[in-house]
Design a protein around this motif. Structure first.
Motif, short mmCIF file in Angstrom:
data_model
loop_
_atom_site.label_atom_id
_atom_site.label_comp_id
_atom_site.label_asym_id
_atom_site.label_seq_id
_atom_site.Cartn_x
_atom_site.Cartn_y
_atom_site.Cartn_z
N ASP A 8 69.33 23.58 58.82
CA ASP A 8 69.07 22.57 59.85
C ASP A 8 68.77 21.20 59.24
N ASP A 9 68.83 21.10 57.93
CA ASP A 9 68.54 19.82 57.26
C ASP A 9 69.81 19.01 57.00
N GLU A 37 70.55 15.81 59.79
CA GLU A 37 69.43 16.72 60.04
C GLU A 37 69.29 17.10 61.51
N SER A 39 66.62 19.48 62.34
CA SER A 39 65.41 20.30 62.32
C SER A 39 64.81 20.35 63.72
N ASN A 91 65.31 25.67 53.78
CA ASN A 91 64.74 24.57 54.55
C ASN A 91 63.77 23.73 53.73
N SER A 92 63.77 22.44 54.01
CA SER A 92 62.80 21.56 53.36
C SER A 92 61.49 21.63 54.15
N THR A 105 66.38 26.48 61.26
CA THR A 105 66.70 27.40 60.16
C THR A 105 66.69 28.84 60.68
#
Ligand SMILES: [Mg+2]
Length: 258
Positions: A8-9, A37, A39, A91-92, A105
């Motif tokens: 999702d980033d 992105e 997120s 993911n971040s 994510t």
């Protein structure tokens, strides 16, 4: 083995690139991810406009949609072959406790599982947000994922995935099977006045972990506890959010009234 990787980033995020590189020895790795992105999109699908996948290089695609869109397209006609495994991430930032409800994510991994393939969601959990922009912070986590898949993933029932959080520490302490913890209430929204004098609001950070007792017959710790102590957290989670205890009680009450 054909492995689909989403996140999702966005397709250019360091986490997804590190993951793709680490998993290539296991088979054909295809990256299909949002063009930027997304997120917090959970399992959202785009229904109000067409989606346009763009191939950046062989086996790497950017999509003008959500994480779940990417998996849905990939497993419903974008390719003329089947995938054996869906990996979402890295993911971040952590996806611990209540984060699971919002996480794109996790949403991408669930979409893969709905399409009948095993799926895992992987996040890097670290205290330093700047570290999430640095590719080197993902290398160890990506290698851990490689090892975990190479050993053979545990077989889960339909509609279940593994939510994995890897702490961003110099030396991992090992791994723990965990339950999904809880966060306290989110931090307040911040409000500003934009350059044209209008009031705007920005949703802020999620709340801190709530300390909870160990659960289950063997005193299992939460996902938060594992990550805070340097362990990879592995939580089996499911789409069915029904509470069966309350279901039975309510059913009994309503049956009496009838
Ligand atoms: Mg993200």
């Amino acid at each position: 083995m054909n492995i689909l990787i989403a996140n999702d980033d966005g397709v250019f995020a360091p986490g997804i690139q590190a993951l793709a590189q680490a998993l290539r020895p296991l088979g054909r790795v295809v990256v299909v991810a949002p063009e930027s992105e997304r997120s917090g999109f959970s399992s959202a699908l785009t229904l109000d406009r067409p989606l346009r996948p763009v191939q950046i290089v062989p086996d790497m695609w950017a999509v003008n949609g959500t994480p779940a869109d990417c998996v849905y397209l990939s497993m419903n006609g974008l390719f003329d072959f089947e995938f054996d495994l869906v990996v979402s991430g890295i993911n971040s930032g952590a996806n611990l406790g209540d984060d699971v409800l919002y996480s794109g994510t996790v949403g991408a991994a669930f979409e893969g599982r709905l399409m009948k393939q095993p799926a895992i969601a992987v996040s890097l959990a670290g205290p330093n947000v700047r570290a999430y922009e640095s590719p080197e912070h993902y290398a160890a986590a990506a290698q851990w994922v490689h090892g975990f898949i190479a050993k053979g993933l545990p077989v889960l029932p339909a509609r279940h995935i593994l939510n994995i959080n890897i702490p961003d520490v110099p030396a991992l302490q090992g791994e723990k099977i965990t339950y999904q913890g809880r966060r306290s209430q989110s931090k307040p929204i911040t409000s500003h006045v934009d350059p044209r004098g209008r009031q705007v609001y920005w949703i802020g950070l999620s709340g801190e972990a709530v300390a909870e007792p160990k659960k289950g017959a063997t005193a299992i710790e939460s996902d938060f506890f594992a990550v805070a102590n340097g362990f990879v957290s592995i939580t089996p989670i499911q789409m069915d959010a029904t509470n069966y205890g309350i279901l039975n009680n309510l059913h009994a009450q309503f049956s009496k009234k009838a």
